[in-house]
Structures are given as structure tokens and as C-alpha cells.
Write a protein that holds these residues in place. Structure first.
Motif, short mmCIF file in Angstrom:
data_model
loop_
_atom_site.label_atom_id
_atom_site.label_comp_id
_atom_site.label_asym_id
_atom_site.label_seq_id
_atom_site.Cartn_x
_atom_site.Cartn_y
_atom_site.Cartn_z
N LEU A 162 53.37 93.40 87.83
CA LEU A 162 52.19 93.07 87.10
C LEU A 162 50.89 92.82 88.16
CD1 LEU A 162 53.13 90.42 84.28
CD2 LEU A 162 52.36 92.99 84.02
N TYR A 163 51.18 92.33 89.06
CA TYR A 163 50.41 92.10 90.16
C TYR A 163 50.12 93.57 90.83
CZ TYR A 163 48.09 89.44 93.92
OH TYR A 163 46.99 89.15 94.89
N GLY A 164 50.90 94.32 91.06
CA GLY A 164 50.55 95.61 91.51
C GLY A 164 49.54 96.43 90.45
N ILE A 165 49.84 96.34 89.33
CA ILE A 165 48.96 96.86 88.35
C ILE A 165 47.44 96.28 88.42
CG2 ILE A 165 48.61 97.29 85.68
CD1 ILE A 165 51.71 97.49 85.59
N ALA A 166 47.49 94.96 88.50
CA ALA A 166 45.98 94.38 88.60
C ALA A 166 45.36 94.87 89.69
CB ALA A 166 46.34 92.94 88.38
N ARG A 167 46.13 95.11 91.03
CA ARG A 167 45.42 95.65 92.30
C ARG A 167 44.83 97.06 91.95
NH1 ARG A 167 46.46 94.00 97.19
NH2 ARG A 167 46.74 96.09 97.68
N TYR A 168 45.78 97.68 91.25
CA TYR A 168 45.32 99.18 90.84
C TYR A 168 44.06 99.29 90.10
CZ TYR A 168 45.44 104.04 89.29
OH TYR A 168 44.97 105.34 89.12
N LEU A 169 44.06 98.60 89.04
CA LEU A 169 43.02 98.53 88.15
C LEU A 169 41.69 97.83 88.71
CD1 LEU A 169 44.69 97.17 84.71
CD2 LEU A 169 44.23 99.41 85.45
N SER A 170 41.70 96.83 89.61
CA SER A 170 40.83 96.41 90.43
C SER A 170 40.12 97.53 91.20
CB SER A 170 41.05 95.13 91.25
OG SER A 170 42.28 95.41 92.36
N TYR A 171 40.91 98.16 91.84
CA TYR A 171 40.17 99.28 92.77
C TYR A 171 39.76 100.45 91.87
CZ TYR A 171 42.70 97.93 97.29
OH TYR A 171 42.99 97.50 98.44
N ALA A 172 40.29 100.61 90.71
CA ALA A 172 39.48 101.79 89.82
C ALA A 172 38.68 101.16 89.45
CB ALA A 172 40.82 102.13 88.71
N GLY A 173 38.39 100.06 88.91
CA GLY A 173 37.20 99.30 88.35
C GLY A 173 36.03 99.36 89.41
N PHE A 174 36.43 99.10 90.56
CA PHE A 174 35.37 98.92 91.55
C PHE A 174 34.92 100.51 92.05
CE2 PHE A 174 34.24 99.66 96.22
CZ PHE A 174 33.32 98.87 96.28
N VAL A 175 35.87 101.51 92.12
CA VAL A 175 35.19 102.73 92.14
C VAL A 175 34.47 103.38 91.10
CG1 VAL A 175 36.09 105.20 92.33
CG2 VAL A 175 37.24 103.39 93.50
N VAL A 176 34.58 103.04 89.63
CA VAL A 176 33.94 103.67 88.57
C VAL A 176 32.66 102.69 88.74
CG1 VAL A 176 33.80 103.73 86.07
CG2 VAL A 176 35.74 104.30 87.42
N LEU A 177 32.64 101.51 88.84
CA LEU A 177 31.46 100.41 88.76
C LEU A 177 30.35 100.88 89.68
CD1 LEU A 177 29.63 98.15 87.72
CD2 LEU A 177 30.88 96.54 89.21
N VAL A 178 30.80 100.90 91.04
CA VAL A 178 30.07 101.37 92.10
C VAL A 178 29.84 102.82 92.25
CG1 VAL A 178 29.66 101.37 94.74
CG2 VAL A 178 30.69 99.27 93.31
N GLY A 179 30.61 103.74 92.06
CA GLY A 179 30.13 105.16 92.24
C GLY A 179 29.38 105.48 90.96
N GLY A 180 29.67 104.84 89.61
CA GLY A 180 28.86 105.28 88.76
C GLY A 180 27.54 104.99 88.82
N GLY A 181 27.09 103.80 89.24
CA GLY A 181 25.79 103.27 89.54
C GLY A 181 25.13 104.12 90.57
N ALA A 182 25.83 104.42 91.68
CA ALA A 182 25.38 105.41 92.60
C ALA A 182 24.98 106.63 92.07
CB ALA A 182 26.10 105.34 93.69
N PHE A 183 25.88 107.22 91.24
CA PHE A 183 25.70 108.64 90.77
C PHE A 183 24.09 108.57 90.05
CE2 PHE A 183 25.88 111.76 87.53
CZ PHE A 183 26.40 113.07 88.20
N VAL A 184 24.06 107.37 88.95
CA VAL A 184 22.72 107.57 88.22
C VAL A 184 21.69 107.30 89.23
CG1 VAL A 184 21.53 105.90 86.43
CG2 VAL A 184 23.91 106.52 86.39
N LEU A 185 21.53 106.39 90.14
CA LEU A 185 20.36 106.32 90.95
C LEU A 185 20.10 107.40 91.86
CD1 LEU A 185 20.81 102.32 91.84
CD2 LEU A 185 18.95 103.58 90.23
N ALA A 186 21.26 107.96 92.36
CA ALA A 186 20.92 108.90 93.53
C ALA A 186 20.85 110.30 93.22
CB ALA A 186 21.83 108.70 94.74
N CYS A 187 21.35 110.52 91.97
CA CYS A 187 21.70 111.98 91.48
C CYS A 187 21.27 112.23 90.06
CB CYS A 187 23.18 112.19 91.48
SG CYS A 187 24.07 111.91 93.14
#
Length: 671
Positions: A162-187
Motif C-alpha cells: 500500500l505504501y508503494g502504491i501511494a508513492r506511485y500515485l503521489s508521483y503521478a499526481g505531481f506530474v499531472v498537476l504541475v505538467g498540466g498547469g505548465a501546459f496551459v500557461l506556456a502552451c
């Protein structure tokens, strides 16, 4: 001019291809996570006193453990158990660290009887990962023991999964949150009003927040008890909050509050702003504030994991933050582009081209920071291929190379679209009626047009402007019929546009390449998650060298030491052979038998035989042994104590007369 994207629909072939790609990604991800196992410890036990398997003549006063890096210890971190499983240490942890040597000890109770004792230890390394182990030593002679150690190591089992799954989801959530915001602002600033993009970024924020809360609650059972029921142990949670990892996770939650404000402004005021100057000022403010918040969230990983310990942490932590931001800009932007291509009615070609440039810059930063991190964590070519960390790193490098190759294909499709657009003289066949194209792009607070208004380009019926209450009951069915026909005409028009888009080879190629990138990115993120929970190659090699230096890795046969050594004292009857047997040939007490033989194999009676043992690696010895003469040519000694394993120098002195003697020597391995 816009690049239109098809809706998710049952187009022949496309659904099958999508299903196959997602199936392949899921199988690879499942296989990876299934073989990941519990998180490997990043601090390694490099030595102990007594050593594992040692047999000592008298009970030691304390047990000492030496680690490869800093660890968090408590009074229960080291436990010493007697053969019956009773604890025989005082429970008072001793900090014996000195300079770069990380060593802890625990005193033992006085008057321990002979037998086999078990040392069980458990701690948390400086990069937040739990580490545990056990070994035995014996006093006097080995004995049977009833100590039963847990089958599941700390950090494993259901809690570890469960801890490993939570780690994976935290990375995925960070990538989508930051990358999505950057895509909207920059592109693609217009994407701030597109509902599928809004939903994607908000889900990234929700995923990261939920995963962080899960990591905080699971931290105590993950590092201490291994019991899922201790998730809501308030005492354990309080202890976690006092650690470096707990502080990092709680800081991440506070930063996510600021990120929520960023998302609200991005999809609220920013999406509705029409004044060009105000829009530009708001873009600058969001870009600056968003970068600070994103770097802060990335810093919560850098402060608590690999970068915070080991070689050059002052350089490694900023590099790790840049690495995470580059991953988010590349893969998060890719995910947003995929959503825009498949769910948004239209996206400008210029937005796709701007993302292509953003992705290229992210890959450059990723390569530079990844090269430094690889050198820091691996350190040698042998570690790159001979350790699990190095092998996983090679897999990650291969996946990144595949992604770069697919990205190059995507850039070719983008150039083809741009070249075709420059050569088009007539109107864009893909331009959609704005009433329909904007339906999914309106902010949530902007209502849709009334049925029948603007559908299919028709003018509203004159009767539609009549005052309320003037229409008769007979006219209501006509109004409903008109609305139904308008919806049907809109559906037919949308179907024509989807068919036209599906027939466009450039756009179909771009969609396929972006979808393939996304599938590979899913596996890449899983490999990265496992890599961050694996013992770095440099640490593994250093720990191995430490164990080898201590003699723990000496390959010793499980049988008595039996050697034959020729000698020549130079006098009368001065030649012969010494046959020496050391039984059992292990640490602790041994029985020594010496046979002195003539060249013809018969026993030779000599006045004196002496033996000594020296362990130069530990500055032990020489330890003298004076055997007793049993009969002609046969000498023996019992209880020969060899306290540690390793390669011992055995010296045998044979005296054949008052003045004639010689010393012969042989290196023997004692286990």
C-alpha cells in the motif's frame, strides 16, 4: 487556425489500437510492481561486534553495529535474545558514532550462559526507508535456539504494498498537476476554459493530496509495526510528525493548499479574463507563483529521500528538484496534450508546437540532472551492471530513449501539419462552428445557449420572442419538435466532422504517437518509483566491501581445515612433513591435531612443536598454541579459540634437535 481532435468514439481500428496499447502498458506495469518486493534499505549493516556466526569464549559486555550511513535509532532498535527468546540486553542505546563511522551499541546483562544468541535490529535510514535484519553469535559453543523472527521484513507485506502504491500515485499526481498547469500557461492559454483539461489537473491535485495523506498515515506501520491496524495510532502519527519524513509530508500538504488556490485562479479568473494587459499580468503572476509552489512540492521529495544523504547533498537536492520539475513538464504536458487531442473540440497547431519545444527543453534538463544523479548513486561501471539499482537505471534510460524516439516522430507529425497549413489557400476544412466547438470550452459558470438558438446557423423563430404566456397549448409540441430537430442536426454535423478528422493521416499519426508516448510514460513512472525505493548501487558496493573487510564474506568450506606442510631443519632427521587438522575449522573452540612424519610416512619423534595464529586484517595475534605430545609424532591441543572469521596466518615451528628448528606457515580461511 486550429488542429481539431476526434472524440473518444467507436471508430473502427482506433479503439482496438488504444485497448492494445493500454493492455501492454498495464501488463508491463503489473509485472514490474509484482516483482518489486519490499523497499530495499538504503543504509546497510557493514559490520558487527561480535560478528555474524562468531563463537566467543566469554560473553561480551555489549553488542555493536556499524552502518554505511546515518540511521534513526531508538532504545528498541537493537534487541539481543537468548536461546529461549528472552531479551538479555539492557535496552539502553549507546551512540558510538565518531566522524564518518556510524556505530551504535547496546550493553548486555552480566553472567550470560553459554549458547547461541540472536541480535535483531530495526531502524530507518537517512533517506526515509526502513531497514532491519538479524544475526547470531555463540558463547562457548553453538546451541539450538527457539527465537522465531518475522517472515515479512519491515517495509514489506500488505502495508509495504500500500505504501508503494501511494508513492506511485503521489508521483503521478505531481506530474499531472504541475505538467498540466505548465501546459496551459506556456502552451495553450485557451485550454484553461476546456473542461476536460480542468478535470485532469484537478484530479492530479486530488490524487497527490490523497496519496500524501495515505503516506502520512501509513508511515508508522510501514517503518515500525507492519500492522495495517496501526494506521490510526495517534501516538505513532505524532512520532512520525517529529521525523524528517513526517515534516516533509506535512509541508507538502501545506503547499498543496497553495496549489489549490493556483488551480482555482487558473481555471477561474484567468480563464474568464479578456483584457489583453490584465491577461498578460495574470499569466506572469501565475507562472511565478506556480513555479515557486511546484519547486516547493518537489523539494519535499528531495529533502526526505536519496538526495538528502550520501555524496554532495547540497548539490544533489537542487538537482533533484530540477529533475522532478523536468519530468512533470515533459510527461504531465504530454498527458494534457493527449487529453486535448482526444477530448477537446480543437487545439491550435501553435500550441502543439510550443509543447514540442517545452518537451525538448525538459528532456535536456532531464538528461543533465539524470547524468549527475547516476554518477552520484552508481559510482562505477561494475555497479551499473552488477547491482539491482544499476540494472533498474539501465531500464529507465532505455525507456527514456524510447520516449525521445517517439517524441521525435511526434515532432515530424507536427511539422507536417504546419507545412500543410501553410500551403492551404482556402478555408480550413477542420474549423468548427464556434457554438459547438466552445461547448466544452466554456467556464463552468457560463450557461449553454437555449435550445434552438444558433443551432445549425438557423435564425430563431419569430414566435420565440413572444411574451411568456402568449403561446397556446398547440404551439408547445412544435417548439419541442424544433429543439429535437436542432439537436439531431448538430449530432449529424458532429459525426461528419469526426469522420473527416479520422480520415486525416497527419492528425491520426500525431494521436497515435502521443498515445504511445503516454503508455511508455506509465511504465517509466513505475520504474522511477521502484528505483527511488532501491538501495543505491554505490551504497551496496561500499557495504559489500565493508563486509568483505570484516571477513563476513569469506568463502569457507563447512569442513575441518586439513593441511600438509613439508619442512627441513637442516640437521639429522631434519626433513619431513607436518600434517595438521583443525576441527571444526570455524570460529570459537577448535581441536588441533598435529602429525609429524618422516619422508617415508612413518612417525617422527621431535622434541617440540609450536603453533600460532594471526589475523592481520584485524590486528589479532599471533595467538600461541602449545600442543601436548600424545605419542610418537602425534601432538594435540583442545579448545583452540579463533574469535573471528577471516583469513588467518598459521605458523608451525618444528624443532628436531637442541639447535635445529624451522618455522613453516600457511594461510587458512576460518568461517
Amino acid at each position: 487556425m486550429t488542429t481539431t481532435a476526434p472524440r473518444l468514439g467507436p471508430a473502427p481500428g482506433r479503439g482496438t489500437a488504444l485497448a492494445r496499447l493500454l493492455l501492454v502498458a498495464a501488463v508491463l506495469l503489473g509485472a514490474l510492481l509484482a516483482t518489486a518486493g519490499p523497499a530495499s534499505a538504503h543504509a546497510a549493516l557493514t559490520g558487527s561486534d561480535p560478528q555474524d556466526g562468531a563463537v566467543v569464549a566469554t560473553a561480551p559486555k555489549e553488542v555493536r553495529l556499524t552502518f554505511s550511513e546515518e540511521v534513526a535509532m531508538s532504545d528498541d532498535s537493537i534487541r539481543v535474545l537468548d536461546p529461549a527468546g528472552k531479551r538479555v540486553d539492557t535496552g539502553e542505546l549507546q551512540n558510538l558514532c565518531s566522524g564518518s563511522v556510524i556505530r551504535y551499541g547496546v550493553p548486555l546483562l552480566p553472567g550470560l550462559p553459554d549458547g547461541t544468541y540472536t541480535v535483531a535490529w530495526q531502524t530507518v535510514s537517512a533517506d526515509s526507508h526502513p531497514v532491519s535484519g538479524a544475526f547470531t553469535f555463540s558463547v562457548g559453543a553453538p546451541s539450538t535456539t527457539s527465537v522465531a523472527l518475522p517472515d515479512t521484513p519491515v517495509g514489506g507485506g500488505l502495508v509495504g504494498a500500500l505504501y508503494g502504491i501511494a508513492r506511485y500515485l503521489s508521483y503521478a499526481g505531481f506530474v499531472v498537476l504541475v505538467g498540466g498547469g505548465a501546459f496551459v500557461l506556456a502552451c495553450w492559454p485557451r485550454g484553461a476554459a476546456v473542461r476536460p483539461v480542468q478535470r485532469l489537473v484537478v484530479r492530479g491535485w486530488l490524487t497527490l493530496t490523497a496519496a500524501t495523506l495515505a503516506l502520512l498515515l501509513l508511515r508508522h506501520p510501514y517503518t515500525k509495526t507492519g500492522r495495517l491496524g496501526d494506521v490510526f495510532d495517534l501516538g505513532g502519527l505524532r512520532a512520525v510528525l517529529e521525523t524528517k519524513t513526517g515534516a516533509a509530508l506535512s509541508s507538502r500538504l501545506l503547499l498543496l493548499g497553495a496549489a489549490a488556490l493556483f488551480v482555482a485562479v487558473l481555471f477561474g479568473a484567468y480563464a474568464r479574463r479578456r483584457d489583453e494587459k490584465e491577461h498578460k499580468d495574470l499569466t506572469f503572476g501565475l507562472a511565478l507563483g506556480g513555479t515557486v509552489v511546484a519547486a516547493g512540492i518537489a523539494g519535499t521529495w528531495a529533502l526526505a529521500e536519496h538526495a538528502s544523504t550520501g555524496l554532495q547533498p547540497g548539490v544533489a537536492m537542487p538537482v533533484d528538484i530540477l529533475h522532478l520539475l523536468a519530468v512533470a513538464g515533459w510527461l504531465g504536458g504530454l498527458t494534457t496534450l493527449l487529453v486535448a487531442l482526444r477530448k477537446a473540440p480543437s487545439i491550435e497547431r501553435s500550441a502543439v508546437e510550443r509543447y514540442s519545444n517545452l518537451a525538448f527543453g525538459s528532456v535536456v534538463v532531464l538528461a543533465a540532472t539524470g547524468l549527475y544523479q547516476s554518477w552520484r548513486q552508481v559510482g562505477s561501471w561494475s555497479a551499473l551492471t552488477g547491482t539491482r539499482y544499476g540494472q533498474l537505471l539501465l531500464v529507465k534510460i532505455g525507456l527514456v530513449a524510447v520516449l525521445v524516439g517517439i517524441g521525435w516522430v511526434s515532432r515530424r507529425w507536427v511539422r507536417r501539419l504546419a507545412e500543410r497549413h501553410e500551403g492551404d489557400a482556402g478555408p480550413d476544412p477542420d474549423e468548427e462552428p464556434r457554438d459547438e466547438a466552445d461547448r466544452d470550452e466554456r467556464p463552468a459558470d457560463q450557461p449553454d445557449a437555449e435550445p434552438g438558438h444558433g443551432s445549425g446557423g438557423e435564425e430563431p423563430d419569430a414566435e420565440a420572442d413572444a411574451e411568456p404566456g402568449t403561446a397556446s397549448a398547440d404551439e408547445e409540441p412544435d417548439t419541442e419538435r424544433a429543439a429535437q430537430l436542432a439537436r439531431q442536426r448538430a449530432a449529424v454535423a458532429a459525426a461528419r466532422r469526426i469522420k473527416a478528422r479520422d480520415a486525416d493521416p497527419e492528425r491520426a499519426g500525431l494521436r497515435r504517437s502521443v498515445l504511445t508516448e503516454a503508455a511508455v510514460a506509465v511504465v517509466l513512472l513505475a520504474v522511477t518509483t521502484v528505483l527511488t525505493s532501491t538501495e543505491p548501487a554505490r551504497t551496496e558496493e561500499e557495504a559489500g566491501r565493508g563486509r568483505a573487510a570484516a571477513g563476513a564474506d569469506a568463502a569457507v568450506p563447512n569442513r575441518p581445515v586439513d593441511v600438509r606442510l613439508p619442512f627441513d631443519t637442516g640437521g639429522v632427521d631434519g626433513k619431513g612433513t607436518v600434517q595438521l587438522t583443525l576441527d571444526p575449522g570455524r570460529t570459537g573452540a577448535n581441536a588441533l591435531h598435529i602429525y609429524v612424519l618422516r619422508p617415508n610416512g612413518r612417525a617422527l619423534d621431535v622434541p617440540e612443536v609450536k603453533v600460532s595464529f594471526t589475523l592481520a586484517a584485524k590486528d589479532i595475534g599471533p595467538l600461541p598454541v602449545l600442543p601436548d605430545r600424545i605419542q610418537t609424532g602425534h601432538w594435540t591441543a583442545s579448545g583452540v579459540q579463533l574469535p573471528m572469521a577471516g583469513e588467518w596466518l598459521m605458523q608451525v615451528t618444528v624443532r628436531t634437535s637442541e639447535i635445529d628448528q624451522t618455522t613453516i606457515e600457511k594461510n587458512v580461511k576460518i568461517g
